[in-house]
Design a protein around this motif. Structure first.
Motif, PDB file in Angstrom:
ATOM      1  N   MET A 320     -44.261  -1.630 -40.655  1.00 35.12           N
ATOM      2  CA  MET A 320     -44.345  -2.939 -41.302  1.00 35.12           C
ATOM      3  C   MET A 320     -45.160  -3.891 -40.423  1.00 35.12           C
ATOM      4  O   MET A 320     -45.049  -3.866 -39.198  1.00 35.12           O
ATOM      5  CB  MET A 320     -42.937  -3.509 -41.539  1.00 35.12           C
ATOM      6  N   LYS A 321     -45.989  -4.729 -41.039  1.00 33.39           N
ATOM      7  CA  LYS A 321     -46.812  -5.686 -40.307  1.00 33.39           C
ATOM      8  C   LYS A 321     -46.133  -7.050 -40.324  1.00 33.39           C
ATOM      9  O   LYS A 321     -45.928  -7.641 -41.385  1.00 33.39           O
ATOM     10  CB  LYS A 321     -48.197  -5.776 -40.936  1.00 33.39           C
ATOM     11  N   ALA A 322     -45.824  -7.552 -39.145  1.00 29.60           N
ATOM     12  CA  ALA A 322     -45.060  -8.791 -39.034  1.00 29.60           C
ATOM     13  C   ALA A 322     -45.737  -9.955 -39.745  1.00 29.60           C
ATOM     14  O   ALA A 322     -45.071 -10.793 -40.367  1.00 29.60           O
ATOM     15  CB  ALA A 322     -44.831  -9.127 -37.563  1.00 29.60           C
ATOM     16  N   GLU A 323     -47.065 -10.021 -39.678  1.00 29.76           N
ATOM     17  CA  GLU A 323     -47.760 -11.146 -40.293  1.00 29.76           C
ATOM     18  C   GLU A 323     -47.611 -11.156 -41.816  1.00 29.76           C
ATOM     19  O   GLU A 323     -47.779 -12.204 -42.452  1.00 29.76           O
ATOM     20  CB  GLU A 323     -49.244 -11.146 -39.914  1.00 29.76           C
ATOM     21  N   SER A 329     -43.954 -10.565 -34.638  1.00 29.91           N
ATOM     22  CA  SER A 329     -43.582  -9.186 -34.307  1.00 29.91           C
ATOM     23  C   SER A 329     -42.214  -8.875 -34.893  1.00 29.91           C
ATOM     24  O   SER A 329     -41.392  -9.777 -35.086  1.00 29.91           O
ATOM     25  CB  SER A 329     -43.554  -8.974 -32.787  1.00 29.91           C
ATOM     26  N   GLY A 330     -41.991  -7.603 -35.175  1.00 29.40           N
ATOM     27  CA  GLY A 330     -40.699  -7.194 -35.708  1.00 29.40           C
ATOM     28  C   GLY A 330     -39.712  -6.887 -34.595  1.00 29.40           C
ATOM     29  O   GLY A 330     -40.094  -6.556 -33.475  1.00 29.40           O
ATOM     30  N   TRP A 331     -38.427  -6.979 -34.935  1.00 26.13           N
ATOM     31  CA  TRP A 331     -37.379  -6.722 -33.952  1.00 26.13           C
ATOM     32  C   TRP A 331     -36.786  -5.319 -34.068  1.00 26.13           C
ATOM     33  O   TRP A 331     -35.972  -4.927 -33.232  1.00 26.13           O
ATOM     34  CB  TRP A 331     -36.260  -7.756 -34.104  1.00 26.13           C
ATOM     35  N   ASN A 332     -37.150  -4.579 -35.113  1.00 25.74           N
ATOM     36  CA  ASN A 332     -36.640  -3.211 -35.288  1.00 25.74           C
ATOM     37  C   ASN A 332     -35.112  -3.151 -35.216  1.00 25.74           C
ATOM     38  O   ASN A 332     -34.544  -2.251 -34.608  1.00 25.74           O
ATOM     39  CB  ASN A 332     -37.243  -2.278 -34.225  1.00 25.74           C
ATOM     40  N   PHE A 353     -37.735  -1.905 -51.073  1.00 28.93           N
ATOM     41  CA  PHE A 353     -37.481  -1.099 -49.879  1.00 28.93           C
ATOM     42  C   PHE A 353     -38.785  -0.697 -49.192  1.00 28.93           C
ATOM     43  O   PHE A 353     -39.785  -0.397 -49.848  1.00 28.93           O
ATOM     44  CB  PHE A 353     -36.688   0.158 -50.252  1.00 28.93           C
ATOM     45  N   TRP A 354     -38.737  -0.678 -47.858  1.00 33.61           N
ATOM     46  CA  TRP A 354     -39.863  -0.172 -47.072  1.00 33.61           C
ATOM     47  C   TRP A 354     -39.521   1.251 -46.656  1.00 33.61           C
ATOM     48  O   TRP A 354     -38.593   1.474 -45.881  1.00 33.61           O
ATOM     49  CB  TRP A 354     -40.113  -1.034 -45.846  1.00 33.61           C
ATOM     50  N   THR A 355     -40.274   2.204 -47.189  1.00 33.41           N
ATOM     51  CA  THR A 355     -39.967   3.616 -46.962  1.00 33.41           C
ATOM     52  C   THR A 355     -40.973   4.318 -46.063  1.00 33.41           C
ATOM     53  O   THR A 355     -40.683   5.403 -45.548  1.00 33.41           O
ATOM     54  CB  THR A 355     -39.907   4.358 -48.309  1.00 33.41           C
ATOM     55  N   ASP A 356     -42.149   3.726 -45.861  1.00 33.41           N
ATOM     56  CA  ASP A 356     -43.198   4.373 -45.070  1.00 33.41           C
ATOM     57  C   ASP A 356     -42.731   4.601 -43.632  1.00 33.41           C
ATOM     58  O   ASP A 356     -42.418   3.659 -42.902  1.00 33.41           O
ATOM     59  CB  ASP A 356     -44.456   3.501 -45.061  1.00 33.41           C
ATOM     60  N   GLY A 357     -42.669   5.857 -43.239  1.00 32.08           N
ATOM     61  CA  GLY A 357     -42.242   6.199 -41.888  1.00 32.08           C
ATOM     62  C   GLY A 357     -40.749   6.123 -41.671  1.00 32.08           C
ATOM     63  O   GLY A 357     -40.271   6.312 -40.541  1.00 32.08           O
ATOM     64  N   SER A 369     -36.251   4.173 -37.027  1.00 31.58           N
ATOM     65  CA  SER A 369     -37.029   4.839 -38.072  1.00 31.58           C
ATOM     66  C   SER A 369     -36.134   5.507 -39.108  1.00 31.58           C
ATOM     67  O   SER A 369     -36.629   6.082 -40.074  1.00 31.58           O
ATOM     68  CB  SER A 369     -37.964   5.888 -37.453  1.00 31.58           C
ATOM     69  N   GLN A 370     -34.826   5.414 -38.918  1.00 32.39           N
ATOM     70  CA  GLN A 370     -33.887   6.017 -39.864  1.00 32.39           C
ATOM     71  C   GLN A 370     -33.205   4.916 -40.675  1.00 32.39           C
ATOM     72  O   GLN A 370     -32.637   3.980 -40.122  1.00 32.39           O
ATOM     73  CB  GLN A 370     -32.855   6.865 -39.116  1.00 32.39           C
ATOM     74  N   GLY A 371     -33.300   5.061 -41.983  1.00 30.11           N
ATOM     75  CA  GLY A 371     -32.815   4.039 -42.900  1.00 30.11           C
ATOM     76  C   GLY A 371     -33.971   3.210 -43.415  1.00 30.11           C
ATOM     77  O   GLY A 371     -34.843   2.787 -42.654  1.00 30.11           O
ATOM     78  N   TYR A 372     -34.015   3.000 -44.739  1.00 31.05           N
ATOM     79  CA  TYR A 372     -35.062   2.162 -45.322  1.00 31.05           C
ATOM     80  C   TYR A 372     -34.837   0.707 -44.912  1.00 31.05           C
ATOM     81  O   TYR A 372     -33.707   0.222 -44.868  1.00 31.05           O
ATOM     82  CB  TYR A 372     -35.029   2.228 -46.847  1.00 31.05           C
ATOM     83  N   SER A 373     -35.942   0.015 -44.645  1.00 34.35           N
ATOM     84  CA  SER A 373     -35.834  -1.431 -44.523  1.00 34.35           C
ATOM     85  C   SER A 373     -35.929  -2.031 -45.921  1.00 34.35           C
ATOM     86  O   SER A 373     -36.317  -1.359 -46.880  1.00 34.35           O
ATOM     87  CB  SER A 373     -36.931  -1.996 -43.622  1.00 34.35           C
TER      88      SER A 373
END
Length: 522
Positions: A320-323, A329-332, A353-357, A369-373
């Motif tokens: 995901m791109k923070a901008e 920046s993202g906090w993950n 949902f963000w599923t990429d990666g 990296s586990q679990g959709y955002s």
């Protein structure tokens, strides 16, 4: 602010620090430390204190990014809303959290907390800090104090007092929901060190019922009031929320009363905002048609690493791109779980949902990296631009909004509280029409069941700090009626003890106050 409730209550009565973190519509600016004898001498002085009462839900201190904190200790930088979100969302099916950077939420995530838990304690003392400063404000709104003011100024200050009473009632409602039987202090109590009496959950419910009913008559209606300040409809909505959960709080269902207050709000002229996403962006202070009461954020006035800064930055993970969300920046930090993903239809735009990666299943909660955002809050303005201060945001948190009122009405009808079933269906379908952009999502009367309503509340209100309370009301939070990944600390979930329907009274306060009784099981 210390962990001993008795000591800080005494301190707050004698001396109040007014380094005000501003809210944009109260239009106040930081002032120097001063005494109550100096500040309560003008309408502007009262208004500056009122600004602090509102700000106590948003920021943790008096400087940029929660600097100069209100409270002492390791949790000093954790503001009310950030901690409240964690206790209401992280133990549920809506959030999986990557504990990094010292914010260790393992015990909260796995529903394994105790009376010494840092987050449990942080919420408790945040609640009572807000209650203490509200009480101090109200001690200075007496006939004797106001006699020196012009009549118009007295009217303004008494309206401020009604707002302070609402904010105290909101904090006490959270105490009732989270902790059950708690210490009880109002402006009527003597100044000085004493042991606050314990009030039971049903007693506190009845107190709040009377208090909010009275406050509602003193507050202006929403259209007459400045955005971000409480209105009559906000008091009605908080009453409705408490009535919806009355069976949990008191053992007596009050769905008919919930219906009555929901109807009052519906009749007041609020309507749904057409674009769901605009309820959660940096221009959401313009959504007054739906947002009834919000906790405000503004990088120029209420800068904090908690509140919506946490909710915008936290779920930005992986690719995901923070901008794209208005930050740097993202906090993950947090994503969601497969069980929650499963309640969404692919055509429902709320399920962004963000599923990429990202994997759907979560074998290791510490892996971001586990679990959709899922995207809900952003710091983008309506035109796509953004302004940030190193990641801090200007997105308000909608503490009370109309869609929740619609769903409370529908649930109360289905639970047998009376009302109009066809109206309940129409209200739910208005929400779903917005979500689907067409009538594809509309349901029939036969589909309007309690199971459907619980899922719809999840789809509409996720990450708005309602999920724990909802799951408890539906009997799905503890026990084995509903399992999700990592409930109880195991990969496929397990039954948990019913004691976790309440958080414990912190061990520090149990030791300090002989009037308190610990919640069962702790």
């Amino acid at each position: 602010m210390k962990t001993n409730l008795i000591l800080w209550l005494a301190g707050m009565m004698c001396f109040i620090v007014l380094l005000i973190s501003c809210t944009k519509d109260l239009d106040q600016f930081p002032s120097v430390e001063t005494t109550s004898e100096q500040v309560y001498t003008s309408v502007e002085g009262y208004q500056s204190v009122l600004a602090k009462l509102y700000a106590s839900f948003a920021v943790a201190g008096n400087g940029r990014g929660d600097d100069d904190p209100d409270m002492a200790g390791t949790t000093a930088s954790w503001g009310y809303l950030r901690v409240y979100f964690n206790l209401q969302e992280i133990p549920t099916d809506e959030v999986i959290y990557t504990w990094a950077g010292g914010d260790n939420l393992v015990e909260i995530q796995f529903m394994n907390w105790g009376a010494s838990d840092t987050w449990v304690n942080a919420m408790y003392y945040r609640i009572y800090y807000t209650i203490a400063i509200c009480n101090e404000f109200l001690r200075n709104v007496t006939d004797e104090k106001l006699a020196a003011f012009a009549e118009a100024d007295q009217v303004a200050i008494r309206e401020f007092a009604a707002e302070a009473r609402f904010l105290r009632a909101l904090a006490y409602s959270h105490a009732m929901d989270l902790y059950g039987n708690v210490p009880f202090v109002t402006e009527q109590d003597v100044v000085g060190a004493f042991f606050p009496p314990r009030i039971t959950r049903p007693e506190l419910f009845r107190y709040l019922e009377g208090e909010l009913s009275e406050i509602a008559e003193l507050l202006p209606t929403g259209p007459q009031h400045a955005y971000g300040r409480v209105s009559r409809e906000a008091a009605w909505a908080l009453l409705a929320k408490n009535y919806l959960n009355a069976q949990i709080y008191t053992g007596e269902a009050r769905y008919g009363d919930c219906l009555d207050y929901c109807q009052k709000i519906i009749d007041a002229g609020y309507v749904l905002q057409e674009d769901y996403k605009k309820l959660f962006n940096a221009d959401n202070d313009q959504r007054t048609e739906e947002i009834i009461f919000a906790i405000q954020a503004d990088v120029a006035h209420t800068s904090t690493w908690g509140a919506t800064t946490y909710l915008v930055n936290g779920p930005i993970v992986g690719s995901m791109k923070a901008e794209d969300y208005g930050v740097l920046s993202g906090w993950n930090s947090f994503r969601t779980l497969r069980e929650f993903v499963g309640i969404f239809n692919a055509a429902d735009t709320r399920g962004d949902f963000w599923t990429d990666g990202q994997t759907l299943n979560i074998d290791d909660p510490s892996s971001s990296s586990q679990g959709y955002s899922i995207v809900k809050f952003t710091n983008l303005k309506d035109d796509g631009t953004f302004v940030t201060d190193e990641g801090m945001v200007s997105t308000d948190f909608p503490m009370i909004r109309l869609a929740d009122v619609y769903l409370m009405y529908a649930e109360s009808v289905v639970r047998g509280g009376g009302g109009d079933l066809q109206q309940a269906l129409n209200l739910v379908n208005q929400i779903r029409h917005r979500a689907f952009g067409s009538d594809e999502g509309e349901i029939s009367t036969a589909q309007l069941t309690l199971d459907f309503i619980l899922d719809e509340r999840g789809r509409e209100l996720f990450w708005e700090a309602t999920r724990r309370t909802d799951l408890i009301r539906f009997g799905r939070f503890t026990g084995d009626n509903y399992l999700w990944q990592w409930k109880g600390g195991v990969v496929d979930g397990r039954a948990t003890d019913a004691k976790f329907n309440l958080y414990p009274i912190p061990v520090t306060d149990m030791a300090a106050n002989p009037n308190l009784i610990q919640n069962t099981g702790y």
